[in-house]
Motif scaffolding. Structure first.
Motif, PDB file in Angstrom:
ATOM      1  N   ALA A 190       0.146   9.720 -11.033  1.00 49.50           N
ATOM      2  CA  ALA A 190       1.151  10.109 -11.879  1.00 49.50           C
ATOM      3  C   ALA A 190       2.049  11.169 -11.563  1.00 49.50           C
ATOM      4  CB  ALA A 190       0.303  10.729 -13.245  1.00 49.50           C
ATOM      5  N   ALA A 191       1.566  12.265 -10.674  1.00 49.23           N
ATOM      6  CA  ALA A 191       2.478  13.156 -10.199  1.00 49.23           C
ATOM      7  C   ALA A 191       3.526  12.560  -9.260  1.00 49.23           C
ATOM      8  CB  ALA A 191       1.606  14.110  -9.247  1.00 49.23           C
ATOM      9  N   ALA A 192       3.303  11.397  -8.614  1.00 48.09           N
ATOM     10  CA  ALA A 192       4.296  10.752  -8.101  1.00 48.09           C
ATOM     11  C   ALA A 192       5.288  10.246  -8.693  1.00 48.09           C
ATOM     12  CB  ALA A 192       3.857   9.813  -7.002  1.00 48.09           C
ATOM     13  N   LEU A 193       4.661   9.479  -9.774  1.00 47.07           N
ATOM     14  CA  LEU A 193       5.785   8.743 -10.815  1.00 47.07           C
ATOM     15  C   LEU A 193       6.629   9.857 -11.374  1.00 47.07           C
ATOM     16  CD1 LEU A 193       3.432   6.026 -12.270  1.00 47.07           C
ATOM     17  CD2 LEU A 193       5.452   5.669 -10.747  1.00 47.07           C
ATOM     18  N   ASN A 194       5.967  11.136 -11.833  1.00 44.31           N
ATOM     19  CA  ASN A 194       6.871  12.058 -12.602  1.00 44.31           C
ATOM     20  C   ASN A 194       8.118  12.536 -11.533  1.00 44.31           C
ATOM     21  OD1 ASN A 194       5.818  12.146 -15.167  1.00 44.31           O
ATOM     22  ND2 ASN A 194       4.287  13.527 -14.525  1.00 44.31           N
ATOM     23  N   ALA A 195       7.571  12.708 -10.270  1.00 40.36           N
ATOM     24  CA  ALA A 195       8.527  13.217  -9.498  1.00 40.36           C
ATOM     25  C   ALA A 195       9.621  12.145  -9.214  1.00 40.36           C
ATOM     26  CB  ALA A 195       7.862  13.590  -8.006  1.00 40.36           C
ATOM     27  N   MET A 200       9.045  17.648  -2.023  1.00 37.34           N
ATOM     28  CA  MET A 200       8.225  16.588  -2.516  1.00 37.34           C
ATOM     29  C   MET A 200       6.762  16.742  -2.200  1.00 37.34           C
ATOM     30  SD  MET A 200       8.077  14.149  -4.734  1.00 37.34           S
ATOM     31  CE  MET A 200       6.765  12.991  -5.015  1.00 37.34           C
ATOM     32  N   VAL A 201       6.623  16.829  -0.694  1.00 36.61           N
ATOM     33  CA  VAL A 201       5.114  16.681  -0.402  1.00 36.61           C
ATOM     34  C   VAL A 201       4.333  17.741  -0.947  1.00 36.61           C
ATOM     35  CG1 VAL A 201       4.008  16.723   1.813  1.00 36.61           C
ATOM     36  CG2 VAL A 201       6.072  15.234   1.798  1.00 36.61           C
ATOM     37  N   SER A 202       5.066  19.035  -0.801  1.00 33.79           N
ATOM     38  CA  SER A 202       4.521  20.478  -1.294  1.00 33.79           C
ATOM     39  C   SER A 202       4.044  20.196  -2.763  1.00 33.79           C
ATOM     40  CB  SER A 202       5.310  21.485  -1.021  1.00 33.79           C
ATOM     41  OG  SER A 202       4.557  22.653  -1.478  1.00 33.79           O
ATOM     42  N   GLY A 203       5.046  19.605  -3.459  1.00 34.96           N
ATOM     43  CA  GLY A 203       4.962  19.461  -4.888  1.00 34.96           C
ATOM     44  C   GLY A 203       3.866  18.371  -5.295  1.00 34.96           C
ATOM     45  N   LEU A 204       3.622  17.584  -4.672  1.00 32.94           N
ATOM     46  CA  LEU A 204       2.668  16.340  -4.826  1.00 32.94           C
ATOM     47  C   LEU A 204       1.138  17.132  -4.582  1.00 32.94           C
ATOM     48  CD1 LEU A 204       3.650  13.063  -3.239  1.00 32.94           C
ATOM     49  CD2 LEU A 204       3.188  13.627  -5.609  1.00 32.94           C
ATOM     50  N   GLY A 205       1.040  18.030  -3.561  1.00 35.44           N
ATOM     51  CA  GLY A 205       0.010  18.880  -3.408  1.00 35.44           C
ATOM     52  C   GLY A 205      -0.487  19.646  -4.559  1.00 35.44           C
ATOM     53  N   ARG A 206       0.519  20.297  -5.065  1.00 33.79           N
ATOM     54  CA  ARG A 206       0.249  21.513  -6.019  1.00 33.79           C
ATOM     55  C   ARG A 206      -0.155  20.789  -7.116  1.00 33.79           C
ATOM     56  NH1 ARG A 206       5.567  23.249  -4.111  1.00 33.79           N
ATOM     57  NH2 ARG A 206       6.040  22.519  -6.302  1.00 33.79           N
ATOM     58  N   SER A 207       0.595  19.807  -7.894  1.00 32.07           N
ATOM     59  CA  SER A 207       0.425  19.152  -8.992  1.00 32.07           C
ATOM     60  C   SER A 207      -1.019  18.648  -8.830  1.00 32.07           C
ATOM     61  CB  SER A 207       1.426  18.155  -9.230  1.00 32.07           C
ATOM     62  OG  SER A 207       1.194  17.439 -10.459  1.00 32.07           O
ATOM     63  N   THR A 208      -1.328  18.066  -7.922  1.00 31.91           N
ATOM     64  CA  THR A 208      -2.678  17.395  -7.786  1.00 31.91           C
ATOM     65  C   THR A 208      -3.676  18.405  -7.877  1.00 31.91           C
ATOM     66  OG1 THR A 208      -1.697  15.457  -6.657  1.00 31.91           O
ATOM     67  CG2 THR A 208      -4.341  15.751  -6.659  1.00 31.91           C
ATOM     68  N   ILE A 209      -3.691  19.477  -7.105  1.00 31.89           N
ATOM     69  CA  ILE A 209      -4.650  20.660  -7.208  1.00 31.89           C
ATOM     70  C   ILE A 209      -5.001  21.069  -8.676  1.00 31.89           C
ATOM     71  CG2 ILE A 209      -5.191  23.058  -6.472  1.00 31.89           C
ATOM     72  CD1 ILE A 209      -4.041  21.976  -3.701  1.00 31.89           C
ATOM     73  N   TRP A 210      -3.809  21.470  -9.040  1.00 34.27           N
ATOM     74  CA  TRP A 210      -3.886  21.816 -10.572  1.00 34.27           C
ATOM     75  C   TRP A 210      -4.685  20.995 -11.384  1.00 34.27           C
ATOM     76  CZ3 TRP A 210       1.940  23.262 -10.185  1.00 34.27           C
ATOM     77  CH2 TRP A 210       2.233  24.393  -9.366  1.00 34.27           C
ATOM     78  N   ALA A 234       0.902  -1.203   0.073  1.00 33.03           N
ATOM     79  CA  ALA A 234       0.166   0.052  -0.150  1.00 33.03           C
ATOM     80  C   ALA A 234       0.911   1.149   0.091  1.00 33.03           C
ATOM     81  CB  ALA A 234      -0.972   0.093   1.214  1.00 33.03           C
ATOM     82  N   VAL A 235       2.084   1.117   0.337  1.00 35.18           N
ATOM     83  CA  VAL A 235       3.090   2.453   0.344  1.00 35.18           C
ATOM     84  C   VAL A 235       3.979   2.390  -0.984  1.00 35.18           C
ATOM     85  CG1 VAL A 235       3.039   2.209   2.878  1.00 35.18           C
ATOM     86  CG2 VAL A 235       4.906   1.347   1.665  1.00 35.18           C
ATOM     87  N   LEU A 236       4.089   1.425  -1.713  1.00 38.87           N
ATOM     88  CA  LEU A 236       4.540   1.618  -2.778  1.00 38.87           C
ATOM     89  C   LEU A 236       3.944   2.251  -3.831  1.00 38.87           C
ATOM     90  CD1 LEU A 236       5.766  -2.136  -3.199  1.00 38.87           C
ATOM     91  CD2 LEU A 236       7.049  -0.349  -2.317  1.00 38.87           C
ATOM     92  N   PRO A 237       4.824   3.014  -4.759  1.00 37.26           N
ATOM     93  CA  PRO A 237       3.860   3.899  -5.726  1.00 37.26           C
ATOM     94  C   PRO A 237       3.292   3.176  -6.584  1.00 37.26           C
ATOM     95  CG  PRO A 237       6.463   4.171  -5.862  1.00 37.26           C
ATOM     96  CD  PRO A 237       6.195   2.838  -4.896  1.00 37.26           C
ATOM     97  N   ASP A 238       2.138   4.017  -6.884  1.00 39.31           N
ATOM     98  CA  ASP A 238       1.132   3.115  -8.051  1.00 39.31           C
ATOM     99  C   ASP A 238       1.337   3.271  -9.320  1.00 39.31           C
ATOM    100  OD1 ASP A 238      -1.251   2.817  -8.974  1.00 39.31           O
ATOM    101  OD2 ASP A 238      -2.670   3.974  -8.235  1.00 39.31           O
ATOM    102  N   LEU A 239       1.626   2.391  -9.956  1.00 39.40           N
ATOM    103  CA  LEU A 239       2.077   2.464 -11.287  1.00 39.40           C
ATOM    104  C   LEU A 239       1.109   2.235 -12.406  1.00 39.40           C
ATOM    105  CD1 LEU A 239       4.698  -0.399 -10.963  1.00 39.40           C
ATOM    106  CD2 LEU A 239       5.155   2.011 -10.711  1.00 39.40           C
TER     107      LEU A 239
END
Length: 434
Positions: free
Chosen positions: A149-154, A327-337, A7-12
């Motif tokens: 997708a945002a997490a994988l891009n990061a 990284m945490v902040s970037g995930l939030g920004r990308s998802t909101i956008w 559950a904690v691994l990246p979603d592919l």
């Protein structure tokens, strides 16, 4: 593998769903590995030619105007033309600028002024390209897969940011600028060929031609959404006050740790990578505004600690913690956008995002370079980190809607989630809002 660990691994899922996502992921990694060679060689070359922190920091001033102008125009362009064409042409232009750096480095006495000219040209082309790239994500993966997708891009960026600076630092230190710039040229050549394999990404029907009026329409949309405005403002403040990468060569000198320069550039990516490798939680998170705020504040605190300590290993640990916060902040920004912006405005809003994502670091370079020349590198870093925390606190108080954002109740997020669906090239069953 236990369910709890899985559950904690990246979603592919985005990687499996979208051919274009896979292409962009690999292409982006190759581009970054090439770009980071020039990213490290260029300020070091200016340092060697001038010995001045201010001269190195002036790169930010040179890049600022082209980035603003072409970033805003690039946003309007991305909404009006095939985004793939924009990406291919700008990538080719960046490759040509890398050739100029290589030719200048081959001269018996490399000149200083071409370095600033190339820096300005890179800023202009990056400003044109970034909105087209950023506005593709919601086209090529399903709405519910955007956090993954945002997490994988990061994760892609972090892989390059860890290996790239460490490798570039060694190449520049032991082989010189010429091999570094030659590597950059080769990577851009491969990247252009891969970009040509992307599916066409035409604009929505009845898209308006690029114009000042269209740019203003995008700005009004952002201004009318406190949540969006908050993401831009927090990122801009964090980068302006606490982005000291330009003065890392001088910090290494002060700490008598020139050997650690490449590690300084890559330490933040190590922290980011640890977050990405455990990013399974991102697909289940709904309060993305909290991620933006707490991540940016953590970035500032860690940078303050990095500037305060004189132990090189503690500096590297603090830079790693800063990367995790970013990284945490970037995930939030990308998802909101991606969850809230309609497709017809996505390019223009991505152009505005360029201002917060890129202008902040450029101004931050000028701030850090100027202050380092006055007080030294360490005070320039720790004072900027504390100023970042204070600025994030003030912005949070002024824009409380950002903290309250919830994807399950936000009207714009619900509207995007319920948009009419259409199948787009490179993606099976994606939602595309017309």
């Amino acid at each position: 593998m236990t369910p709890r660990f899985a559950a904690v691994l990246p979603d592919l899922a985005p990687w499996r769903t979208s051919r274009d996502f896979r292409l962009l992921w690999v292409q982006g990694l190759i581009t970054y590995l090439g770009s980071v060679m020039a990213l490290i060689a260029l300020p070091l070359q200016i340092k060697e030619l001038t010995g001045s922190p201010l001269a190195v920091g002036a790169m930010g001033a040179v890049e600022l105007v082209p980035l603003v102008v072409f970033g805003l125009y690039g946003g309007a362009l991305a909404d009006a033309v095939d985004r793939r064409k924009v990406i291919v042409l700008t990538e080719a232009g960046l490759g040509l600028l890398a050739v100029l750096l290589l030719l200048n480095a081959l001269l018996p006495r490399p000149m200083l002024w071409p370095l600033y000219v190339v820096a300005a040209g890179v800023a202009a082309l990056a400003g044109l390209q970034r909105p087209a790239l950023d506005s593709l994500l919601a086209r090529i993966v399903p709405h519910e897969q955007l956090p993954a997708a945002a997490a994988l891009n990061a994760l892609r960026w972090q892989a390059g940011a860890i290996a790239g600076p460490a490798l570039a630092g060694l190449v520049v230190a032991y082989a010189g600028n010429v091999p570094a710039y030659a590597t950059t040229v080769g990577c851009f050549l491969v990247s252009v060929l891969m970009c040509r394999l992307l599916s066409p990404m035409p604009p929505v029907e009845h898209a308006a031609k690029p114009s000042l009026r269209g740019i203003i329409e995008g700005a009004r949309h952002a201004w009318s959404r406190p949540v969006l405005l908050g993401t831009y403002a927090v990122d801009l403040a964090a980068m302006f006050f606490a982005f000291p990468n330009t003065i890392f060569p001088f910090l290494a000198d002060e700490l008598d740790a020139d050997w650690a320069l490449g590690l300084m550039y890559s330490a933040g990516a190590v922290g980011s990578l640890l977050v990405s490798l455990t990013s399974g939680w991102a697909s289940r998170t709904q309060r993305h505004g909290l991620l933006v705020v707490f991540g940016a504040a953590g970035w500032g605190l860690a940078m303050a600690a990095a500037g305060w300590t004189s132990n090189i290993w503690l500096v590297l640990v603090c830079l790693g913690l800063a990367g995790a916060g970013d990284m945490v902040s970037g995930l939030g920004r990308s998802t909101i956008w991606n969850q809230t912006i309609p497709d017809r405005l996505r390019g223009r809003l991505a152009g505005i995002e360029v201002l917060s994502y890129s202008v902040g670091p450029q101004l931050g370079q000028v701030r850090a370079g100027a202050m380092a020349g006055w007080t030294g590198a360490r005070p320039a870093i720790w004072s900027g980190g504390l100023a970042c925390v204070a600025a994030v606190g003030l912005l949070t108080a002024a824009l409380p809607g950002l903290v309250r954002y919830d994807a399950r109740t936000d009207p714009d997020a619900l509207r995007r989630a319920g948009a009419s669906t259409a199948t787009t090239p490179g993606q099976e069953g994606a939602a595309v809002e017309r």
